[in-house]
Design an enzyme around this catalytic site. Sequence first.
Site, PDB file in Angstrom:
ATOM      1  N   ASN A  23      50.344  43.797  26.070  1.00  0.00           N
ATOM      2  CA  ASN A  23      49.717  42.334  26.616  1.00  0.00           C
ATOM      3  C   ASN A  23      48.811  41.884  25.372  1.00  0.00           C
ATOM      4  OD1 ASN A  23      49.499  43.776  28.824  1.00  0.00           O
ATOM      5  ND2 ASN A  23      47.817  45.140  28.891  1.00  0.00           N
ATOM      6  N   CYS A 117      44.980  41.383  43.007  1.00  0.00           N
ATOM      7  CA  CYS A 117      45.904  42.287  43.020  1.00  0.00           C
ATOM      8  C   CYS A 117      45.528  43.415  43.376  1.00  0.00           C
ATOM      9  CB  CYS A 117      46.221  42.506  41.554  1.00  0.00           C
ATOM     10  SG  CYS A 117      45.578  43.501  40.076  1.00  0.00           S
ATOM     11  N   ARG A 122      40.470  40.352  41.082  1.00  0.00           N
ATOM     12  CA  ARG A 122      40.502  40.169  39.747  1.00  0.00           C
ATOM     13  C   ARG A 122      40.604  38.358  39.241  1.00  0.00           C
ATOM     14  NH1 ARG A 122      44.363  43.145  37.611  1.00  0.00           N
ATOM     15  NH2 ARG A 122      44.471  42.412  35.180  1.00  0.00           N
ATOM     16  N   ASP A 305      43.105  50.976  31.165  1.00  0.00           N
ATOM     17  CA  ASP A 305      45.012  51.323  31.504  1.00  0.00           C
ATOM     18  C   ASP A 305      45.194  52.945  31.620  1.00  0.00           C
ATOM     19  OD1 ASP A 305      45.737  47.974  30.274  1.00  0.00           O
ATOM     20  OD2 ASP A 305      45.019  48.898  31.885  1.00  0.00           O
ATOM     21  N   ARG A 397      57.541  46.284  35.087  1.00  0.00           N
ATOM     22  CA  ARG A 397      56.781  45.539  34.114  1.00  0.00           C
ATOM     23  C   ARG A 397      55.903  45.776  33.604  1.00  0.00           C
ATOM     24  NH1 ARG A 397      51.672  42.918  38.342  1.00  0.00           N
ATOM     25  NH2 ARG A 397      51.960  42.075  36.301  1.00  0.00           N
TER      26      ARG A 397
HETATM   27  C1  EPZ Z   1      43.462  42.783  30.449  1.00  0.00           C
HETATM   28  O1  EPZ Z   1      43.099  42.078  32.104  1.00  0.00           O
HETATM   29  C2  EPZ Z   1      45.108  43.053  30.822  1.00  0.00           C
HETATM   30  N1  EPZ Z   1      46.194  42.700  31.312  1.00  0.00           N
HETATM   31  C3  EPZ Z   1      44.705  44.480  32.298  1.00  0.00           C
HETATM   32  O2  EPZ Z   1      45.982  45.197  31.947  1.00  0.00           O
HETATM   33  C4  EPZ Z   1      43.816  45.828  31.638  1.00  0.00           C
HETATM   34  O3  EPZ Z   1      43.376  46.746  32.299  1.00  0.00           O
HETATM   35  C5  EPZ Z   1      42.633  44.998  31.224  1.00  0.00           C
HETATM   36  O4  EPZ Z   1      42.676  43.772  30.025  1.00  0.00           O
HETATM   37  C6  EPZ Z   1      41.035  45.524  30.999  1.00  0.00           C
HETATM   38  O5  EPZ Z   1      40.901  46.054  29.935  1.00  0.00           O
HETATM   39  C7  EPZ Z   1      46.441  41.714  30.417  1.00  0.00           C
HETATM   40  O6  EPZ Z   1      46.011  41.738  28.906  1.00  0.00           O
HETATM   41  C8  EPZ Z   1      47.645  40.798  30.827  1.00  0.00           C
HETATM   42  P1  EPZ Z   1      39.356  41.750  32.079  1.00  0.00           P
HETATM   43  P2  EPZ Z   1      42.503  40.658  32.387  1.00  0.00           P
HETATM   44  O7  EPZ Z   1      39.806  39.822  32.406  1.00  0.00           O
HETATM   45  O8  EPZ Z   1      41.990  40.401  31.036  1.00  0.00           O
HETATM   46  C9  EPZ Z   1      36.128  41.408  34.955  1.00  0.00           C
HETATM   47  C10 EPZ Z   1      48.233  46.514  32.587  1.00  0.00           C
HETATM   48  O9  EPZ Z   1      48.017  47.023  32.983  1.00  0.00           O
HETATM   49  N2  EPZ Z   1      36.301  40.426  35.145  1.00  0.00           N
HETATM   50  O10 EPZ Z   1      39.344  42.058  30.871  1.00  0.00           O
HETATM   51  O11 EPZ Z   1      42.371  40.558  33.736  1.00  0.00           O
HETATM   52  C11 EPZ Z   1      37.260  41.905  36.303  1.00  0.00           C
HETATM   53  O12 EPZ Z   1      37.502  41.439  37.382  1.00  0.00           O
HETATM   54  C12 EPZ Z   1      46.639  45.485  32.804  1.00  0.00           C
HETATM   55  O13 EPZ Z   1      48.501  46.295  31.319  1.00  0.00           O
HETATM   56  C13 EPZ Z   1      35.591  38.503  36.098  1.00  0.00           C
HETATM   57  O14 EPZ Z   1      34.786  39.090  37.039  1.00  0.00           O
HETATM   58  O15 EPZ Z   1      40.701  41.687  32.731  1.00  0.00           O
HETATM   59  C14 EPZ Z   1      37.372  43.433  35.522  1.00  0.00           C
HETATM   60  O16 EPZ Z   1      36.527  43.871  36.716  1.00  0.00           O
HETATM   61  C15 EPZ Z   1      45.885  45.597  34.527  1.00  0.00           C
HETATM   62  N3  EPZ Z   1      35.748  37.619  35.703  1.00  0.00           N
HETATM   63  C16 EPZ Z   1      36.334  43.114  33.956  1.00  0.00           C
HETATM   64  O17 EPZ Z   1      36.063  41.491  33.986  1.00  0.00           O
HETATM   65  C17 EPZ Z   1      36.194  36.860  34.722  1.00  0.00           C
HETATM   66  O18 EPZ Z   1      36.712  35.618  34.450  1.00  0.00           O
HETATM   67  C18 EPZ Z   1      37.625  43.123  32.686  1.00  0.00           C
HETATM   68  O19 EPZ Z   1      38.898  41.684  33.164  1.00  0.00           O
HETATM   69  C19 EPZ Z   1      37.464  38.284  34.392  1.00  0.00           C
HETATM   70  C20 EPZ Z   1      37.080  39.078  34.474  1.00  0.00           C
END
Ligand code: EPZ
Length: 418
Positions: A23, A117, A122, A305, A397
Amino acid sequence: MQKLRIKGRYSLNGELNISGSKNAALPIMAACLLCSEEVEIDNIPALRDINTMIRLITYMGVKISKTSDNTVKINAHRIKEKFAPYDLVKTMRASILVLGPLLARFGEAVVSLPGGCAIGARPVNLHIEGLKAMGAEIDLKNGYIHAKARRLKGCEFSFNPVSVTGTANLMMAACLAEGATILNNCAKEPEIVNLGEFLISMGAKINGLGSDHILIEGVDKLEATACRVIPDRIEAATFLIAALITKSNLKLNGALAEHLREPINLLEEAGASISIAQEFIEVTSLNEIIPVSFTTSPYPGIPTDIQAQLMVLNVLAQGESSIEETIFENRFMHVLELQRMGANIKLQSNIAKIKGVSQLQSAQVMATDLRASAALVLAALVANGETEIDRIYHIDRGYENIDKKLSLIGAQVERIES
Ligand code: EPZ
């Protein structure tokens, strides 16, 4: 398709090397699109998601050469396609990370909406709203984000909720915008700090990394640099939990305890004795597991995670515990498979109530998402008999050679064709 066959109840022993963080590596590779000169990145993990990102930016015209298993040189001098197709994005949501850099450097981008997913919807609304606030014109058509901007302009934008890749995307875009950008309620994850430091080494002007507020002063151009990806704190935490549940002694070379303060505190409450040094973490655990209730939260809290992996710890603990998942709406996919192995878990909305059991049973199980599959591997390490975990492309992955690493420390693991 491949599966893992794991014989349970072997104790582990020895040391292993923690790989670079998936990440952190993914946004850093996307950030190379901001620069027209060659960039060298070290400690990149050998993972499916990394290969997907390589395929995506190569499709755009980036030149990539591997100088070692874990080092690449990336040159985004000539980009012919500012386009991220659905068939690549659907396999890796982090492809959305090319949106900000393409828009900032070229003024245009067409990126497939990632879609949901296994763990949740997401959405990427915050990425889009933030880029619009920077002056981008964005249309959503036929499942694609069509973005244009003569030149992005600095703005003030607040995230709600905190978004890791949202913070990454807007921070990258702001580096080449006109004027200053203030991002509020930012992600403070170490992976964001690693990305920010990489951008600064290319000439970006960024302050506040690791805090709630990041200030970026736009510049006209970013230049060649070299950087190293931080170690993967989620992989390290997964192996720390493996040591606790198998009552083993492990040394994790390269693990950074400063990125794992809260998880280490929680594991010590669960009965582990953990010693930390500059370049490794050592864990010994011979006692019974004490149940530890927790709620997931953005960094520096307990990461979502490792929620699935910590659930396995509680499933084997002496007593009751509860886990509250606050980040994703469907991140309990591992519960059904753990119940089939004998775990006593009751779900009430986003809370899992767990009653520890003395023994899990082997079973044929199926991975559903990256971290759920890590939890199934942990459960298989302690289950009675031989467990088979199917669809382990999920685990590949995010975990580099997990079967080889586990075999090196005494686990009975083999990878077979299913
Ligand atoms: C990152 O995902 C990580 N992936 C995820 O890791 C990790 O679980 C997650 O952050 C939380 O720490 C990468 O960095 C590639 P978020 P991300 O945007 O950025 C909401 C793994 O297992 N949200 O921080 O996609 C969302 O629905 C993966 O390695 C919105 O509402 O997560 C969630 O409830 C899985 N609108 C919360 O924010 C948006 O535009 C946090 O999501 C974006 C997010």
